[in-house]
Design a protein around this motif. Sequence first.
Motif, PDB file in Angstrom:
ATOM      1  N   CYS A  89       0.854  -1.172   0.000  1.00 29.21           N
ATOM      2  CA  CYS A  89       0.000   0.000   0.000  1.00 29.21           C
ATOM      3  C   CYS A  89       0.898   1.233   0.000  1.00 29.21           C
ATOM      4  CB  CYS A  89      -0.892   0.023   1.242  1.00 29.21           C
ATOM      5  SG  CYS A  89      -1.924  -1.450   1.424  1.00 29.21           S
ATOM      6  N   ASP A  91       1.233   5.641   0.199  1.00 29.17           N
ATOM      7  CA  ASP A  91       0.610   6.848   0.728  1.00 29.17           C
ATOM      8  C   ASP A  91       0.352   7.800  -0.427  1.00 29.17           C
ATOM      9  OD1 ASP A  91      -0.329   8.880   2.224  1.00 29.17           O
ATOM     10  OD2 ASP A  91       1.607   9.474   3.074  1.00 29.17           O
ATOM     11  N   SER A  96      -5.549   7.464  -3.770  1.00 31.04           N
ATOM     12  CA  SER A  96      -5.125   6.082  -3.748  1.00 31.04           C
ATOM     13  C   SER A  96      -5.972   5.233  -4.676  1.00 31.04           C
ATOM     14  CB  SER A  96      -5.210   5.529  -2.321  1.00 31.04           C
ATOM     15  OG  SER A  96      -6.521   5.630  -1.839  1.00 31.04           O
ATOM     16  N   ASP A 176       2.209  -2.268   4.850  1.00 32.64           N
ATOM     17  CA  ASP A 176       1.781  -0.890   5.091  1.00 32.64           C
ATOM     18  C   ASP A 176       0.268  -0.715   4.933  1.00 32.64           C
ATOM     19  OD1 ASP A 176       4.432  -0.097   5.556  1.00 32.64           O
ATOM     20  OD2 ASP A 176       4.784   0.087   3.398  1.00 32.64           O
ATOM     21  N   TRP A 179      -1.955   2.524   5.110  1.00 32.89           N
ATOM     22  CA  TRP A 179      -2.240   3.379   3.945  1.00 32.89           C
ATOM     23  C   TRP A 179      -3.286   2.748   3.013  1.00 32.89           C
ATOM     24  CZ3 TRP A 179       3.692   3.977   3.366  1.00 32.89           C
ATOM     25  CH2 TRP A 179       4.129   5.087   4.105  1.00 32.89           C
TER      26      TRP A 179
END
Length: 991
Positions: A89, A91, A96, A176, A179
């Motif tokens: 993932c 940021d 996104s 991650d 995020w």
Amino acid sequence: MTRTAIAPRVSAEHDTMSSVPALRTTDLIGRDAELEELTSQLGIRASGGDPTVRAMLVAGDAGVGKTRLLMSLRDAAIDADWHVLAGHCLDLADSSLPYLPFSEILGRVMADLPDVAERVLEQHPTLARLQPGRRIRSSETASGDQALDRGNVYDAFGDLLSAVAAQALLLVIVEDAHWADESTRDMLSFLFSRPVPGVALVVSYRADDLHRRHPLRRQVAEWMRLRGVDRLQLEPLADDDVRRLVRALHPATMSEAEYVSIVDRAEGNPFFIEELVGAAWSGQVPGELADVLLVHLDRLDETARQVARVVSVAGRQVSHGLLAAVSDLGPTDLEAALRTAVEANVLVASRGGTYAFRHALLGEAVYDDLLPGERARLHADFVSALGEGRAVGTAAELAQHARRADDRPVAIRASIEAGEEALAVGGPSEAATHFLDALELIDTSRTPVTDIDPLALVRRCAEALIAAGRVPKAVKVLRARLASLPVDVPDADRGQLLTALASALMLTDTTASPRETAAEAVELLRDAPPKLLARALFVHAETLGNWRADEARAAALEALDLAERNDLTSLAVELHTTLAGLDPAGGEDPGTGWRAAAERARAAGLIEPELRALYFLGRLHHDRGDLDAAVEVYREVIARSEVGGLIWSPYPAEARLLLAVALTHLGRLDEAWKLLDVTGQDPPMVYEWLFFAHQMLIIIGIRGDTHTRALERLRDYWASDGLTAITAGSAEVMRAAAAADPRRAVAVYDDVVASVVPLWHDWFQARLRLATLVVGAFASAAPHQSADEREAARADVDRMMSDGGKVIDFYSRYEASRGPEYRMWVARRSAEHLRWRWLAQVDAPSSDELVAAWRAAEEAAVAYGSVPEIAQTRVRLAGVLRAAGDTQGARIAADQAREVAHAIGAQPLLDELTAIGSAPAPATGAAVTTLTPREAEILALVAEGRSNGEIGKQLFISTKTVSVHVSNILAKLDAASRTEAAAVARRRGLL
């Protein structure tokens, strides 16, 4: 799958936290238990195993090492023949892409397993919309991702993982997740709740990012309620693991203070550690790390950010009362701002009503980010709050804020007050820092400070520095003040500074003369008040010592008379200690006087005079060879110093070293090593390297380990401390002797002498020991040298013997200095010289003379009680007894030495015993040749190129007898020449 399935270059944690770090290591340090837990619970073992869970959540703060742990998990899975797929993932704020990590996983399957991907895509065309190449938005696909049917995507992806797992067990890693977009979180919920057979799922996220309103926080709680899902919280590294990581990143020399600084500031976070090491100890938070840390403030509102700035100015922590007094906010607004900062994991609250940054480095970064004027204003607010009594604080806090607010009058007085408070609670190092700050402020003040005596403050500062073990700094401070005195300064002022300087010079190695300095102080203070003159006379008596005992006694008695007539109790106690060591009339034992002085000091509550008297008592036992008694007194010195907070003052610090020396002689090497381990402490540099030098003497000199770089690093400190040079040099000489490298031993000896003589004097006692060790190195090398090499060595051996003789002549006038250790080395010197003459065949002694010398050396070593030296002399004695034909005596001596060598781990002694007492067996498959013991001896000497005459002299047999033996050897080996015989013997393992 290849090992690039989860590569660090695509890790969001690393990509966003730093671009090009100065230092990195791929080693997994301090995470063995966590890796074992992951591989065990997921069933990833090379030997196979059943999983206890099907999914793991890996949580931890940013930079704590989640990615590195998952890389090791990936390697373990691949080694166990698993497939590994990873997605990340990123940021991307509000832009996104849905299902981004699963697009990455799909792309990896298409690249590595195209057949599987094609088959699944035919069954689930919807899945094609997640292909990495189709995620680029265009007019045709602007709303494509939004149009995906979630049910179809979930089923399609589950089938994809199932198809991959049908070929081999599959590990899926999603990094991650803090995020992750909503679609990705929902996909993970589907995979957690409906596991795919043969698939293990690992999801990592930053725990410090999960503030109360973070969307992942609720879902993590839901996932943890599912059967087969477990969580691993990655905690900060332990202090020992931090040190290992620092050493991996920065293998060069580093002081314990630097280690402690990294451990304290990094708080176990590997990323912080790497950045701090790469910043090369600048003292400030590295720019890249600061940028990362300051992102935490972005989630706060402006009021909370302002409160965080105020907390950063306060220091490591701040009380609620002080914060309220400094802040412009009302109680309700302040509490709301603090709650926001705590919930966002920026601040933490303690039960004591204080606040601190969750990471100390974040506090440093926030402080560094303040504008200069903003810093000064906030510090001034703290000065006002503390000075007016609106909040409770310490003098040290007031001094710090006043100094940074440039309020010099307040800063000077608060620094002095803080220094006195630190001394009162046993903190001499902190006191010295405060006094130094006050002196600097006085010296740089634009307006004179009239109500403070700077000379008295300098002396007080020097006392604190000496109590903290920072004697060279005390000398520097005193010399600087003396140099700045005006010409017309009163004699009393100059005399007091000279007295303090002479006292400090006695406690450090220097080329200056403490005696001359003390004598000048006495002359200047002849007309001064009795207290000042008595102190100067006492210091002068100390500088004279036993070298000029009559003059020293006279000065000490004059000082004692002044002290007793003027009720100077502390000085009188110290003078009794001095007089006890000056060979008092009536034959009173110094030990009795020193014990009495120590008890008198303890009764009066005078810790420093007590430590001094006990130290001298321990040295007396040590010098007399009563090592057990010395050990007890040294331990008493150390214990009493801890009570007074003076563990690094010179007498306790040196007692700690001498305790380790005594324990080493007693054969308790491990105990000595641990005693000198300063891990986690903050010793003065001179003691840190002195202790380290003795540790190297143990593991290199006695135990034979090879730490070449360690000894090389110690060379930097030889010129400033004679004992460090002698201790480290002894280890180097012993290593050279074990390697039969006498030239190296001579070079080290010369380097030690060149370093020590300017600090001490030409014929320092340890020079006898060093010269003896060098002679021993030449003796050990002699059997492997040609006749020309042995003859060439004669000049060096003669020089070593001459130097040792001059030491003996020098100390012949001082009976007190010729204790059992000294006599041990005198005896060893004679024995090593005879051994060299015997092995080198240079004026060879008789066997009886040689054996007698080594018997005397053994007796002297036993009398002193040094376990390593007793073992060494017995090894050498076994060798000469065997050569002299006393095989029974040689066996007894060798067995005694071998037992001790095994007990203390002295590999060089064991190697020497092997060389003396055994020959290797014939090589496998070679014809067995039987040689008599005498023939084996002669063959070894033949292989070294010795002539029959030389062999005869060395073995005390005639040349004709040697010739007969050589002929027999040639016949047995079927060799036509001596050279061929040596070659055949080597092939058959006879040499």
